[in-house]
Motif scaffolding. Structure first.
Motif, PDB file in Angstrom:
ATOM      1  N   VAL A 122       0.942  -1.384  -0.316  1.00  0.00           N
ATOM      2  CA  VAL A 122      -0.109   0.066   0.134  1.00  0.00           C
ATOM      3  C   VAL A 122       0.704   1.307   0.038  1.00  0.00           C
ATOM      4  CG1 VAL A 122      -1.780   1.244   1.281  1.00  0.00           C
ATOM      5  CG2 VAL A 122      -2.066  -1.136   1.111  1.00  0.00           C
ATOM      6  N   LEU A 123       2.051   1.343   0.671  1.00  0.00           N
ATOM      7  CA  LEU A 123       2.964   2.507   0.659  1.00  0.00           C
ATOM      8  C   LEU A 123       3.557   2.938  -0.324  1.00  0.00           C
ATOM      9  CD1 LEU A 123       4.086   1.927   4.507  1.00  0.00           C
ATOM     10  CD2 LEU A 123       2.410   3.600   3.757  1.00  0.00           C
ATOM     11  N   LEU A 125       2.230   3.547  -2.803  1.00  0.00           N
ATOM     12  CA  LEU A 125       1.460   4.619  -3.641  1.00  0.00           C
ATOM     13  C   LEU A 125       1.651   5.876  -3.120  1.00  0.00           C
ATOM     14  CD1 LEU A 125      -1.944   2.780  -3.587  1.00  0.00           C
ATOM     15  CD2 LEU A 125      -0.533   2.937  -5.495  1.00  0.00           C
ATOM     16  N   GLN A 126       2.505   5.980  -1.964  1.00  0.00           N
ATOM     17  CA  GLN A 126       3.005   7.179  -1.652  1.00  0.00           C
ATOM     18  C   GLN A 126       4.135   7.858  -2.540  1.00  0.00           C
ATOM     19  OE1 GLN A 126       4.728   6.882   2.324  1.00  0.00           O
ATOM     20  NE2 GLN A 126       2.774   7.497   3.336  1.00  0.00           N
ATOM     21  N   PRO A 129       3.740   8.975  -8.708  1.00  0.00           N
ATOM     22  CA  PRO A 129       2.872   8.317  -9.654  1.00  0.00           C
ATOM     23  C   PRO A 129       2.897   7.932 -10.977  1.00  0.00           C
ATOM     24  CG  PRO A 129       1.799  10.232  -8.839  1.00  0.00           C
ATOM     25  CD  PRO A 129       3.178  10.386  -8.448  1.00  0.00           C
ATOM     26  N   VAL A 132       7.482   5.831 -10.585  1.00  0.00           N
ATOM     27  CA  VAL A 132       7.970   5.328  -9.395  1.00  0.00           C
ATOM     28  C   VAL A 132       6.982   4.101  -9.157  1.00  0.00           C
ATOM     29  CG1 VAL A 132       9.025   5.217  -7.252  1.00  0.00           C
ATOM     30  CG2 VAL A 132       9.637   6.988  -8.609  1.00  0.00           C
ATOM     31  N   GLY A 327       6.328   9.646   5.138  1.00  0.00           N
ATOM     32  CA  GLY A 327       6.794   9.521   3.882  1.00  0.00           C
ATOM     33  C   GLY A 327       7.919   8.182   3.775  1.00  0.00           C
TER      34      GLY A 327
ATOM     35  N   VAL B  60      -2.956   8.260  -5.305  1.00  0.00           N
ATOM     36  CA  VAL B  60      -1.735   8.617  -4.709  1.00  0.00           C
ATOM     37  C   VAL B  60      -2.042   8.607  -3.266  1.00  0.00           C
ATOM     38  CG1 VAL B  60       0.101  10.051  -4.988  1.00  0.00           C
ATOM     39  CG2 VAL B  60      -1.243   9.631  -6.859  1.00  0.00           C
ATOM     40  N   MET B  61      -1.467   8.088  -2.536  1.00  0.00           N
ATOM     41  CA  MET B  61      -1.413   8.067  -0.917  1.00  0.00           C
ATOM     42  C   MET B  61      -0.613   9.442  -0.853  1.00  0.00           C
ATOM     43  SD  MET B  61      -0.225   5.269   1.766  1.00  0.00           S
ATOM     44  CE  MET B  61      -0.728   5.379   3.338  1.00  0.00           C
ATOM     45  N   LEU B  65       3.356  14.369  -0.710  1.00  0.00           N
ATOM     46  CA  LEU B  65       4.873  13.799  -0.275  1.00  0.00           C
ATOM     47  C   LEU B  65       5.799  13.984  -1.802  1.00  0.00           C
ATOM     48  CD1 LEU B  65       4.119  10.791   1.663  1.00  0.00           C
ATOM     49  CD2 LEU B  65       5.130  13.116   2.330  1.00  0.00           C
TER      50      LEU B  65
ATOM     51  N   ARG C  18      -3.696   8.973 -16.186  1.00  0.00           N
ATOM     52  CA  ARG C  18      -3.076  10.138 -15.682  1.00  0.00           C
ATOM     53  C   ARG C  18      -2.476  11.111 -16.776  1.00  0.00           C
ATOM     54  NH1 ARG C  18      -2.854   9.242 -10.824  1.00  0.00           N
ATOM     55  NH2 ARG C  18      -2.161   7.039  -9.620  1.00  0.00           N
ATOM     56  N   LEU C 169      -5.882  -3.294  -4.833  1.00  0.00           N
ATOM     57  CA  LEU C 169      -5.352  -3.321  -3.652  1.00  0.00           C
ATOM     58  C   LEU C 169      -6.496  -4.578  -2.979  1.00  0.00           C
ATOM     59  CD1 LEU C 169      -4.306   0.254  -2.857  1.00  0.00           C
ATOM     60  CD2 LEU C 169      -2.987  -1.473  -3.008  1.00  0.00           C
TER      61      LEU C 169
END
Lengths: 347, 387, 315
Positions: A122-123, A125-126, A129, A132, A327, B60-61, B65, C18, C169
């Motif tokens: 899940v992370l 998605l930080q 986009p 990466v 982050g 986007v989480m 950031l 996007r 997910l």
């Protein structure tokens, strides 16, 4: 009129468990609020401002924080806000509200059910986009890239990382031994280098003026600052943490700290942070066992502030640091200095 | 508490799909306009506050950031606010607090939504297990409450259409508006498709890509500004739960209490008399009379009479949404900040063709969730006497 | 002992579209054409992946330059068990790779075969994907080698403006003990409410009282009859609908409850009214499980309407 003095007067956290509670967090938060308010000697109706931190992507639902308001009992209506960040930044928002004179008391809370999804995935998605995140680099792999850079630069060693894990486990009362022969999860990170996935919540009560003095125990907030670095993993020198250094400078981090609660979900990150913050051997690091022994997403940073304040409130420390990160690879950092006495020269 | 003022505002051209820009480009379009309007350059910005509605919209989480660099936040403090539909307003209020607390001199507030990255209806209709699949869609949540308002206030059926005509015509004067319909008529609105009875197609907001930005400064920054600033006289935020026994969905107490606190803090005793223009969050046309009552511009049950009498048009007693409002542009996370920015533009005298002549005091209003999160501010062309 | 709380999978999936803007658009177009472009900032540095805005001057970046498809690993890790969506489905290394001609490093996968072959400073080259569309995954991965692979030709010339990113997910959604009791009662054809010890209001489904912030405890049986407080007629089709429009979604105040629930009212749809009395229509008992879907919809009972005053406070 000078800015009001603000103190931490109450704190509570839910037990960090591998899997516990509902996705909404409501049932977990109810007793945490009760305990934090009791610690502060406040009734919930005496809270001027509520502020929380959480993430929709932890729950897999848009507007997931909306439900959590139910745990407050928000009728009659309350003054309230929310950040999509670790609740340490909700603490910052609340602190500023008090500084601005818009509130005298605030309850800050963070929550999240990290175990609801596959957290490390899940992370991803930080991350950026476009170039990466479509590769799904998981959070442990990203941390490993940072650890490798630090190893290559000779800033950390696998043994020093293991020692961080061993000290943390001993402090947290975790009996599982550290094993340098264990296989890598993501080379060079072993199981003991990585925070376990856990669910939890935390609440912190802060106050100014007479409310701050009313309760039996307080820790004065004498400096708070936060900064963010660029995200690009190949744009940064991953072995330094400029945002932590800059935040420490802005917060006026004293050089005679007794205790620091550092939010370091990976062993090498504690070592990088100690260097970035200039913490010498005299400073007791993470007496709680730190995030390595319990890292409930979106409340673990807030809990570092609460636990550092506990050190001061209990008289075990005169000056303590609470730190939070957010982050990938320590991108964003917050520094909170807590003291038993307010110094004369407030900036 | 220190004084704070809006030094400049900026917004994007709002469209269904802004396929010409990335997320960073969308934000920067608004930010660059706000900086230029404020006459402020990057080194003068002390902190950035970013607001946005659900991360699932863009997939986007915590996008702030990855955006940190592009939006000028790298090396600075960055906060990310999310209070549902009210977030744009809440973001402006958080930035205001940072200045009022004396922490910063100039803060950049930015809010955006790039809805075309996904589909809001999809993101909002994710059905958690164990819940009844009562699919009603976005308008289906609010339409029953509109019906309740009509029943309670005995409002005539055409009030919603009157609001839609006014806002869409106003939007035609706003170069940034998504929907610009100078020729819309009461008849054409009433002939449009009934979507969620009693709500017709022309009475609903569009889905937009867009962003908005504000530069908020302290007294010294405001006084150093070459242009007129919008002094922030008061801010207010209130929250109540989505559902609870006895909840008033038509006239929610959180909104009414936020308004009371706002008018009190601003020293306003008769809002209808003392406020020159209001930018109110109206995603479905019927919410204009509902919020007029909730905000205290009219007694409960009487808001529709102001609409019917034409008092909310430009030139009326209280022009509401001269920009065209949410009915013309709805980049969700930015929609609230657009209300706050448009209020500021009015008292700065920089609202162009939709300027309300002589506007000196203006309301910016936003709400979100199930009519439960409220944020608002009052701005004026003169500094508050004491705060 | 109470049964454990119910939980169930919650999968979310969407193909995000996007738009790229000028800089990322040229970068992706380059990838499709077998080229890697970096952005040059005012200080002369070349960034790969490209930056859209200069981090020092904040100005939009306009100059893009070609870099080589070969580079050097500046940091790396190794994964034995790739996760869904990652570039390779066999053990591989994620690495930061500084391409020759660039000043910054790109994150991507290295197909090295074995962990022992990975090291900082290793030379790698791009392995291009067979089908390229203008996406970061047009680089299939990197492979150990100092020599560039011949750049594959392309016949296309239209610029890439958009990318599509599927996001899938899987979550486990967990209910509370109260909600679980309610769901288990539903599986037996019963409706359960719980009363708040403070305000004495009865909640269906049971939950922490949102007005008082305390758990509701006392169980209260609820009748499957109720009153329509308000409603709307849904005329608009959208994804995931269970009924064909037009249909009625109503707020229904069940007898014995203090908060309405939303549900469908079917039958006599054109005549649904505020105050109309309705009753639940249950599905066949053999199909009942722990879900509110056991009630298909509500139907009018034909009783006289409830007076407005009786439900006015629930609007």
């Amino acid at each position: 009129m000078s800015a009001p003095r603000v103190a931490v007067i109450g704190f509570a956290q839910a037990p960090c468990l591998p899997s516990a509670g509902t996705t909404s967090g409501v049932e977990t938060l109810v007793p945490v609020f009760r305990e934090a308010l009791a610690d502060a000697g406040l009734d919930r109706r005496q809270v001027d401002f509520w502020c929380s931190g959480s993430s929709d992507y932890l729950a897999g639902r848009a507007f997931s924080f909306v439900n959590a308001v139910d745990a407050i009992g928000a009728y009659p209506p309350i003054a309230e806000s929310h950040v999509e960040m670790d609740a340490a930044w909700a603490f910052y928002e609340a602190y500023v509200k008090i500084l601005a004179g818009e509130a005298e008391t605030a309850l800050v809370y963070g929550f999240g059910k990290s175990s609801a999804g596959r957290l490390r995935r899940v992370l991803a998605l930080q991350l950026d986009p476009y170039v990466v995140a479509p590769l799904w680099p998981d959070s442990v792999s990203v941390a490993a890239l940072q650890a490798r850079a630090a190893l290559d630069a000779g800033i950390v060693t696998e043994r020093a990382m293991a020692e961080v894990a061993a000290r943390s486990r001993a402090d947290a009362g975790v009996s599982e031994p550290v094993d340098l022969a264990a296989p890598y999860i993501a080379d060079p990170l072993r199981r003991h280098d990585c925070a376990p996935v856990c669910d939890g919540a935390a609440a912190l009560v802060i106050a100014s003026g007479e409310r701050a003095l009313a309760g039996p125990r307080r820790a004065w907030i004498t400096g708070v600052a936060h900064r963010i670095d660029v995200q690009g993993l190949g744009e940064r020198d991953l072995t330094t943490v400029p945002s932590a250094t800059a935040a420490a400078s802005a917060a006026g981090l004293p050089d005679d700290l007794d205790v620091a609660e550092l939010h370091a979900p990976f062993t090498h990150q504690e070592l990088l942070l100690r260097a970035a913050l200039g913490l010498g051997d005299r400073v007791r690091i993470n007496p709680s066992g730190g995030a390595l022994c319990g890292n409930p997403m979106f409340s673990a940073g807030l809990a570092r502030i609460g636990l550092a304040a506990e050190q001061v409130r209990s008289g075990r420390a005169r000056r303590a640091l609470g730190h939070a990160t957010s982050g990938p690879a320590l991108q964003q950092n917050l520094i909170c200095v807590l003291e038993a006495d307010v110094r004369e020269a407030e900036s | 508490m220190k004084r704070a003022a809006v030094l400049g505002t900026g917004q994007t051209h709002h469209r269904t799909r802004r396929t010409d820009v990335s997320m960073a480009g969308l934000c920067r379009e608004a930010i660059d306009r706000a900086l230029a309007d404020a006459g402020v350059d990057w080194p003068q910005i002390d902190a950035v506050v970013l607001g946005k509605a659900p991360d699932l919209f863009e997939g986007v989480m915590m996008p702030e950031l990855f955006l940190a660099d592009a939006i000028g936040a790298a090396g600075r403090p960055l906060l990310r606010v999310h209070t549902a539909g009210s977030v744009g307003g809440a973001t402006a209020n958080v930035a205001t607090s940072l200045v009022r607390a004396g922490v910063h001199r100039r803060v950049l507030a930015v809010a955006f939504e790039k809805q075309s990255e996904s589909n809001a209806m999809w993101a909002l209709s994710i059905q958690p297990p164990f819940t009844a699949p009562i699919g009603a869609g976005a308008g289906g949540y609010f339409a029953p409450h509109i019906r309740a308002y009509i029943r309670r206030s005995h409002a005539p059926g055409h009030i919603g259409a009157l609001v839609a005509v006014k806002d869409r015509r106003n939007g035609a004067r706003n170069p940034y508006a998504h929907l610009r319909q100078p020729d819309i008529t009461l008849e054409s609105v009433q002939a449009s498709r009934m979507l969620w009875d009693p709500v017709r197609y022309d009475e609903t907001c569009p889905s937009s890509d867009g962003a908005c930005a504000l530069v908020i400064g302290d007294q010294a920054a405001a006084e150093a500004s070459a242009k007129r600033v919008a002094w922030i006289r008061a801010t207010a935020m209130r929250t109540e739960p989505t559902f609870f026994a006895g909840k008033d969905h038509v006239n929610p107490r959180a909104g009414a209490e936020a308004a009371r606190a706002l008018w009190h803090a601003a020293g306003i005793t008769d809002p209808l008399d003392e406020v020159d223009v209001a930018e109110i969050y109206v995603p479905f046309s019927w919410f204009e009379p509902m919020w007029l009552e909730n905000l205290g511009f009219a007694e409960a049950g009487h808001g529709w009479k102001l609409v019917e009498a034409g008092e909310t048009r430009i030139g009326g007693r209280l022009p509401v949404n001269p920009s065209g409002g949410v009915l013309c542009s709805n980049p969700i996370g930015a929609s609230g900040m657009l209300r706050f920015a448009e209020a500021a533009m009015q008292v700065m005298g920089r609202a162009g063709e939709h300027q309300v002549a002589g506007a000196r005091t203006a309301l910016g209003h936003a709400y979100g969730g199930g009519s439960q999160f409220f944020s608002m501010w009052v701005v004026s062309d003169t500094a508050p006497a004491s705060v | 002992m109470a049964a454990p709380p119910l939980s169930a999978p919650l999968d979310i999936a969407f193909d995000y579209t996007r738009s790229l803007g000028p800089v990322l658009g040229r970068f992706m177009t380059g990838l499709r054409d077998g080229r890697v472009l970096g952005s040059r900032t005012a200080d002369g540095r070349v960034h790969v992946p490209p930056l859209e805005y200069d981090p020092v001057t904040h100005a939009p970046v306009t100059e893009l330059v070609d870099v080589r498809p070969t580079g050097t690993v500046t940091s790396w890790t190794w994964t034995d068990r790739p996760l869904a969506g990652q570039p390779l489905d066999r053990p591989f290394g994620f690495a930061l790779i500084r391409l020759d001609g660039a000043d910054t490093a790109l994150l991507h996968a290295v197909d090295a075969g074995a962990r022992e072959r990975m090291h900082t400073g290793m030379r790698v080259r791009i392995r291009w994907a067979a089908e390229r569309v203008g996406h970061i995954r047009d680089i299939e991965c990197f492979e150990p080698s100092a020599e560039p692979a011949g750049p594959p030709g392309t016949g296309k010339s239209d610029p890439v403006m958009m990318i599509t990113t599927p996001i899938r997910l899987s979550y486990t959604h967990t209910t509370s003990a109260d909600e679980s009791r309610y769901l288990r009662a539903l599986a037996e054809g019963r409706l359960l409410g719980q009363r708040c010890p403070v305000c004495r209001k009865v909640y269906v489904p049971p939950r922490v009282c949102p007005a008082d912030g305390v758990p509701t405890e006392e169980e209260v049986p609820i009748r499957d009859h109720g009153t329509v407080t308000t409603f709307c007629v849904v005329n608009v089709p959208f994804a995931g609908q269970r009924l064909d429009p037009p249909y009625v979604v109503a707020q229904i105040l069940l007898d014995g409850a203090d908060i309405p629930i939303p549900h469908f009212v079917v039958g006599d749809a054109g005549d649904v009214r505020m105050g109309m009395r309705v009753a639940a229509v249950w599905r066949e008992p053999e199909s009942w499980t722990t879900t509110p879907e056991n009630i298909a919809h509500f139907r009018p009972t034909g009783e006289p309407d409830a007076p407005y005053e009786s439900f006015e406070e629930h609007l």
